[in-house]
Design a protein around this motif. Structure first.
Motif, PDB file in Angstrom:
ATOM      1  N   PHE A 147       0.837  -1.201   0.000  1.00  0.00           N
ATOM      2  CA  PHE A 147       0.000   0.000   0.000  1.00  0.00           C
ATOM      3  C   PHE A 147       0.868   1.246   0.000  1.00  0.00           C
ATOM      4  N   TRP A 148       0.431   2.228  -0.799  1.00  0.00           N
ATOM      5  CA  TRP A 148       1.030   3.566  -0.794  1.00  0.00           C
ATOM      6  C   TRP A 148      -0.105   4.576  -0.694  1.00  0.00           C
ATOM      7  N   GLY A 149       0.012   5.479   0.268  1.00  0.00           N
ATOM      8  CA  GLY A 149      -1.030   6.482   0.445  1.00  0.00           C
ATOM      9  C   GLY A 149      -0.443   7.843   0.737  1.00  0.00           C
ATOM     10  N   CYS A 150      -1.181   8.886   0.382  1.00  0.00           N
ATOM     11  CA  CYS A 150      -0.749  10.237   0.730  1.00  0.00           C
ATOM     12  C   CYS A 150      -1.955  11.081   1.115  1.00  0.00           C
ATOM     13  N   ASP A 151      -1.700  12.072   1.923  1.00  0.00           N
ATOM     14  CA  ASP A 151      -2.718  13.049   2.301  1.00  0.00           C
ATOM     15  C   ASP A 151      -1.981  14.299   2.743  1.00  0.00           C
ATOM     16  N   LYS A 165       3.197   2.294   3.124  1.00  0.00           N
ATOM     17  CA  LYS A 165       3.849   3.589   3.263  1.00  0.00           C
ATOM     18  C   LYS A 165       2.808   4.686   3.140  1.00  0.00           C
ATOM     19  N   VAL A 166       2.752   5.562   4.137  1.00  0.00           N
ATOM     20  CA  VAL A 166       1.842   6.702   4.143  1.00  0.00           C
ATOM     21  C   VAL A 166       2.678   7.963   4.267  1.00  0.00           C
ATOM     22  N   ILE A 167       2.516   8.876   3.319  1.00  0.00           N
ATOM     23  CA  ILE A 167       3.305  10.098   3.345  1.00  0.00           C
ATOM     24  C   ILE A 167       2.383  11.308   3.386  1.00  0.00           C
ATOM     25  N   GLN A 168       2.882  12.378   3.993  1.00  0.00           N
ATOM     26  CA  GLN A 168       2.141  13.630   3.994  1.00  0.00           C
ATOM     27  C   GLN A 168       2.549  14.421   2.768  1.00  0.00           C
ATOM     28  N   GLY A 169       1.589  14.770   1.949  1.00  0.00           N
ATOM     29  CA  GLY A 169       1.904  15.539   0.758  1.00  0.00           C
ATOM     30  C   GLY A 169       0.681  15.802  -0.089  1.00  0.00           C
ATOM     31  N   ASN A 170       0.776  16.786  -0.954  1.00  0.00           N
ATOM     32  CA  ASN A 170      -0.289  17.179  -1.863  1.00  0.00           C
ATOM     33  C   ASN A 170      -0.219  16.305  -3.107  1.00  0.00           C
ATOM     34  N   PRO A 223       6.816   4.231  -5.634  1.00  0.00           N
ATOM     35  CA  PRO A 223       8.084   3.854  -6.274  1.00  0.00           C
ATOM     36  C   PRO A 223       7.907   2.948  -7.479  1.00  0.00           C
ATOM     37  N   GLN A 224       6.801   2.198  -7.515  1.00  0.00           N
ATOM     38  CA  GLN A 224       6.493   1.335  -8.647  1.00  0.00           C
ATOM     39  C   GLN A 224       5.031   1.544  -9.045  1.00  0.00           C
ATOM     40  N   PRO A 225       4.698   1.299 -10.312  1.00  0.00           N
ATOM     41  CA  PRO A 225       3.292   1.430 -10.717  1.00  0.00           C
ATOM     42  C   PRO A 225       2.392   0.521  -9.892  1.00  0.00           C
ATOM     43  N   VAL A 226       1.208   1.004  -9.576  1.00  0.00           N
ATOM     44  CA  VAL A 226       0.272   0.233  -8.760  1.00  0.00           C
ATOM     45  C   VAL A 226      -0.770  -0.437  -9.651  1.00  0.00           C
ATOM     46  N   ASP A 227      -1.358  -1.506  -9.127  1.00  0.00           N
ATOM     47  CA  ASP A 227      -2.400  -2.222  -9.852  1.00  0.00           C
ATOM     48  C   ASP A 227      -3.749  -1.544  -9.709  1.00  0.00           C
ATOM     49  N   MET A 228      -3.918  -0.850  -8.580  1.00  0.00           N
ATOM     50  CA  MET A 228      -5.246  -0.349  -8.262  1.00  0.00           C
ATOM     51  C   MET A 228      -5.141   0.895  -7.391  1.00  0.00           C
ATOM     52  N   ILE A 229      -6.021   1.846  -7.643  1.00  0.00           N
ATOM     53  CA  ILE A 229      -6.210   3.005  -6.772  1.00  0.00           C
ATOM     54  C   ILE A 229      -7.643   2.960  -6.270  1.00  0.00           C
ATOM     55  N   CYS A 274      -3.159  10.029 -11.256  1.00  0.00           N
ATOM     56  CA  CYS A 274      -3.619   8.655 -11.036  1.00  0.00           C
ATOM     57  C   CYS A 274      -3.291   7.786 -12.248  1.00  0.00           C
ATOM     58  N   HIS A 275      -3.489   8.316 -13.431  1.00  0.00           N
ATOM     59  CA  HIS A 275      -3.140   7.584 -14.650  1.00  0.00           C
ATOM     60  C   HIS A 275      -1.644   7.279 -14.662  1.00  0.00           C
ATOM     61  N   ASP A 276      -0.833   8.255 -14.275  1.00  0.00           N
ATOM     62  CA  ASP A 276       0.617   8.068 -14.263  1.00  0.00           C
ATOM     63  C   ASP A 276       1.062   7.032 -13.232  1.00  0.00           C
ATOM     64  N   PHE A 277       0.333   6.945 -12.121  1.00  0.00           N
ATOM     65  CA  PHE A 277       0.736   6.042 -11.037  1.00  0.00           C
ATOM     66  C   PHE A 277       0.441   4.571 -11.351  1.00  0.00           C
ATOM     67  N   MET A 278      -0.437   4.312 -12.317  1.00  0.00           N
ATOM     68  CA  MET A 278      -0.961   2.964 -12.507  1.00  0.00           C
ATOM     69  C   MET A 278      -0.298   2.238 -13.672  1.00  0.00           C
TER      70      MET A 278
END
Length: 432
Positions: A96-100, A240-245, A253-259, A348-352
């Motif tokens: 999992f990778w998350g940001c807020d 990994k959860v990071i604070q950020g816009n 760090p790697q493309p994800v399968d799902m958002i 989101c498109h770029d992350f996947m």
């Protein structure tokens, strides 16, 4: 998943405007996206959070991906809030990778991802409580923060919170346990204040009788211990959860399968204001207003309409022009939201990875009688960044506490005599 769905593909890009604006009315309302069939894990209740994402929606999103033949191992949430998606991904052994952007939210999300031993946590709590009577009533925060906090509390409550905060700092626990203690403290700073119960805006209730600080802290820590006793003790996935816009932050760090994510409603929840007590007590800010910068959906950020018009898609332009005639400042805030969400769609498109699926839970509202078509705008934004198809269903949210209506001045309300604005949310399943 056998449920009926509305499917919108890239053939609608450039379609007739009348068809464009009315397309989501055909989306069916589907029961499995409206109500969960099982009890939500107690870990999801370890900290109050406005408009919290229901855990059963995450399960439904994962079920949809499985039915579509998507092999999921990496999941992201770009508005991770208090970490519901992160927890539900972890129990399935997904990375999992998350940001807020909100530091209070990311703290809660990180704590929700911990697998602490309840007995060990209890011993740290006991030490804090034992030290409490001897601690200083001078909090280790700035004078500006003290000045902003003091009006929300009686003198005794403020002093006891200062003692408790100092006892937690003195405990010197390891990082995970220290963060958990701070999360427990954060969870009680609003209930022990004069903050009006269930208010979606900062409002003081001087007649309110809040619980004693130490009793509230003990109850909160007991809840957290019980929650950890129920959770899966070992998870194979990395989190990994990071604070950020999300519009500028470095992505996974790697493309994800799902958002799986739930974008904020435009101008509805001012998260910096609603979390101000925690932010000030924990030293995240000396003035909570500085946290408004960069928040998507805040009414405090406004764009120049003349310069931004060329960048807004057709749905955004129509809504903003309609609102401009009623309230220019509000139109500028809504335009800022729409432009931000267009960037979110691209990111989101770029992350996947190709073949991945992004699931968005998003609702529409009304401001000054103008329909703010957030869902349709996001559909258009996703298609414009080359998501290949989007499937859409509706879900009922009439059981959502204190949010289905707006009063005449635009404020959220629970009164059925006010304007009904939150009857449905849309689930958008965008295929890359």
């Amino acid at each position: 998943m056998a449920s009926p769905m509305l499917t919108i593909d890239r053939s609608s890009v450039g379609c007739d405007p009348i068809e464009l604006y009315g397309r989501l009315r055909l989306a069916p309302r589907v029961d499995e996206w409206s109500e969960g069939k099982s009890t939500e894990a107690k870990i999801h209740r370890i900290h109050p959070y406005p408009a919290k994402f229901p855990a059963f929606l995450v399960a439904a999103a994962f079920d949809y991906a499985k039915a579509e033949g998507l092999d999921v191992s990496k999941v992201a949430d770009v508005f991770c809030g208090c970490g519901t998606v992160g927890y539900e991904a972890a129990v399935r052994n997904f990375d999992f990778w998350g940001c807020d952007i909100n530091p209070v939210a990311t703290m809660i999300a990180r704590v929700k991802g911990l697998r602490l031993d309840p007995d060990c946590f209890g011993r740290h709590v006991d030490t804090v409580i034992d030290r409490f009577p001897e601690m200083s009533i001078t909090p280790a925060i700035s004078e500006d923060a003290v000045r902003r906090l003091a009006p929300w509390y009686s003198e005794n409550q403020f002093n006891d919170l200062a003692r408790l905060a100092n006892a937690i700092k003195l405990e010197g626990a390891t990082d995970d346990f220290q963060m958990a203690l701070e999360c427990a403290f954060s969870a009680i700073v609003k209930p022990t204040s004069f903050w009006k119960s269930r208010s979606t805006k900062p409002a003081r209730d001087p007649e309110r009788t809040p619980p004693l600080v130490l009793h509230a802290f003990q109850r909160q820590c007991k809840l957290m211990s019980e929650a950890w006793s129920q959770v899966k003790t070992r998870c194979e996935g990395n989190s990994k959860v990071i604070q950020g816009n999300i519009t500028v932050v470095n992505g996974p760090p790697q493309p994800v399968d799902m958002i799986v994510t739930s974008p904020p409603y435009v101008t509805s929840y001012e998260y910096a204001d609603l979390h101000q007590l925690s932010a000030l007590w924990l030293g995240f800010a000396d003035d909570h207003r500085i946290m408004r910068a960069g928040i998507i959906g805040t009414g405090h950020r406004r764009t120049n309409l003349g310069r931004s018009l060329r960048d807004m898609n057709r749905v955004a332009s129509r809504v903003v022009f309609s609102l401009f005639e009623k309230n220019k400042a509000l139109a500028e805030a809504v335009a800022t939201y729409f432009l931000d969400m267009q960037i979110v769609a691209k990111r989101c498109h770029d992350f996947m990875r190709p073949g991945g699926i992004a699931v968005f839970v998003i609702g529409n509202t009304k401001l000054h009688g103008v329909a703010i078509d957030n869902a349709n705008h996001l559909v258009e934004s996703l298609l414009n960044v080359e998501f290949q198809k989007i499937r859409v269903v509706k879900r009922s949210i009439m059981n959502k506490a204190n949010t289905p209506f707006r009063s005449a001045d635009g404020k959220l309300s629970g009164s059925p005599n006010a304007m009904h604005v939150y009857g449905d949310e849309y689930i958008l399943m965008a295929h890359r």
